[in-house]
Design an enzyme around this catalytic site. Structure first.
Site, PDB file in Angstrom:
ATOM      1  N   LYS A  83      31.200  86.498  50.167  1.00  0.00           N
ATOM      2  CA  LYS A  83      32.593  86.042  50.069  1.00  0.00           C
ATOM      3  C   LYS A  83      32.986  86.013  48.596  1.00  0.00           C
ATOM      4  O   LYS A  83      32.271  85.461  47.746  1.00  0.00           O
ATOM      5  CB  LYS A  83      32.699  84.638  50.662  1.00  0.00           C
TER       6      LYS A  83
HETATM    7  O1  G3P Z   1      37.955  79.171  56.595  1.00  0.00           O
HETATM    8  C1  G3P Z   1      38.491  78.501  55.514  1.00  0.00           C
HETATM    9  C2  G3P Z   1      38.322  77.057  55.692  1.00  0.00           C
HETATM   10  O2  G3P Z   1      36.996  76.694  55.505  1.00  0.00           O
HETATM   11  C3  G3P Z   1      39.263  76.235  54.910  1.00  0.00           C
HETATM   12  O3  G3P Z   1      39.837  75.418  55.833  1.00  0.00           O
HETATM   13  O4  G3P Z   1      40.922  73.428  56.663  1.00  0.00           O
HETATM   14  O5  G3P Z   1      39.891  73.425  54.360  1.00  0.00           O
HETATM   15  O6  G3P Z   1      41.992  74.679  54.821  1.00  0.00           O
HETATM   16  P1  G3P Z   1      40.709  74.172  55.394  1.00  0.00           P
END
Ligand code: G3P
Length: 215
Positions: A83
């Site tokens: 990533k």
């Molecule tokens: O897949 C990306 C994720 O890990 C981030 O999610 O909920 O922190 O915006 P969030």
């Protein structure tokens, strides 16, 4: 549509993988830090549980550092995807890694131009963050729809991972606009398969069956 699990919790991965619905796993530095385990050790363990792509993120911010780190991470298992953050350095690293045959997932995509450049750099996956766009009053789903159109128009092989998904509606809408993959946190996975009317229906069926047996 493919489903990835957005977690580094091995117990959750094992449990949900047993349903036969997990096509891969995504992690990021926040997710890894939450588990409090050694990065390499936990990623190797996840790669041994899940057959599909497992994303592990670099933490260098310069292109040379990203490429060096990515080449090390890529040795950990055959199903590793590295990533890379969506920056100028990230684009350079993605181009180099793509030429070296290393799979990449360009993350933190918030616009069509970012996604287009990442695809052109040779990204295997791009990850638009739906929930974080919704948080600032912009439609994450709209971005996914536009990205799909651009990828199809120009024949890129890059796949869209709908990331930062927060509710079943995000997954439903992402599937309707053509996201190839949704990466789903374990708690959301349960919210996707459960429904109170299903639970009530089962209770009623069981009660009716029990009273019929007593007759
Ligand atoms: O897949 C990306 C994720 O890990 C981030 O999610 O909920 O922190 O915006 P969030």
């Amino acid at each position: 549509m493919k489903f990835f699990l957005d977690t580094a919790n091995v117990e959750d991965i094992k449990k949900i993988n047993a349903l036969g619905l997990v096509d891969g796993v995504t992690t990021n530095p926040t997710i890894i830090a939450k588990e409090g385990r050694d990065f390499e050790e936990v990623i190797k363990e996840i790669c041994s549980i899940v057959d599909g792509p497992v994303s592990a993120e670099v933490t260098s911010l310069d292109a040379d550092g990203m490429v060096k780190e990515a080449k090390e991470i890529a040795k950990w298992a055959d199903n590793i995807v590295v990533k890379i953050p969506m920056t100028e350095a990230g684009l350079q690293a993605t181009s180099e890694l793509s030429k070296a045959g290393i799979k990449t997932n360009v993350t933190l995509i918030f616009s069509v131009s970012q996604g287009l450049l990442a695809a052109k750099a040779g990204a295997t996956f791009i990850s638009p963050f739906l929930g974080r766009l919704d948080d600032i009053g912009t439609s994450g789903i709209d971005l996914v729809a536009k990205l799909r159109k651009v990828l199809d128009t120009y024949g890129f092989n890059t796949e869209i991972i709908a990331a930062s998904v927060r509710n079943p509606e995000h997954v439903e809408k992402a599937s309707l606009v053509g996201a190839h993959i949704a990466t789903v946190p374990p708690t959301l996975f349960k919210a996707m398969w459960s429904h109170p009317l299903t639970d009530n229906g089962i209770k009623q069926f069981m009660a009716d069956w029990a009273s019929f047996q007593e007759k």
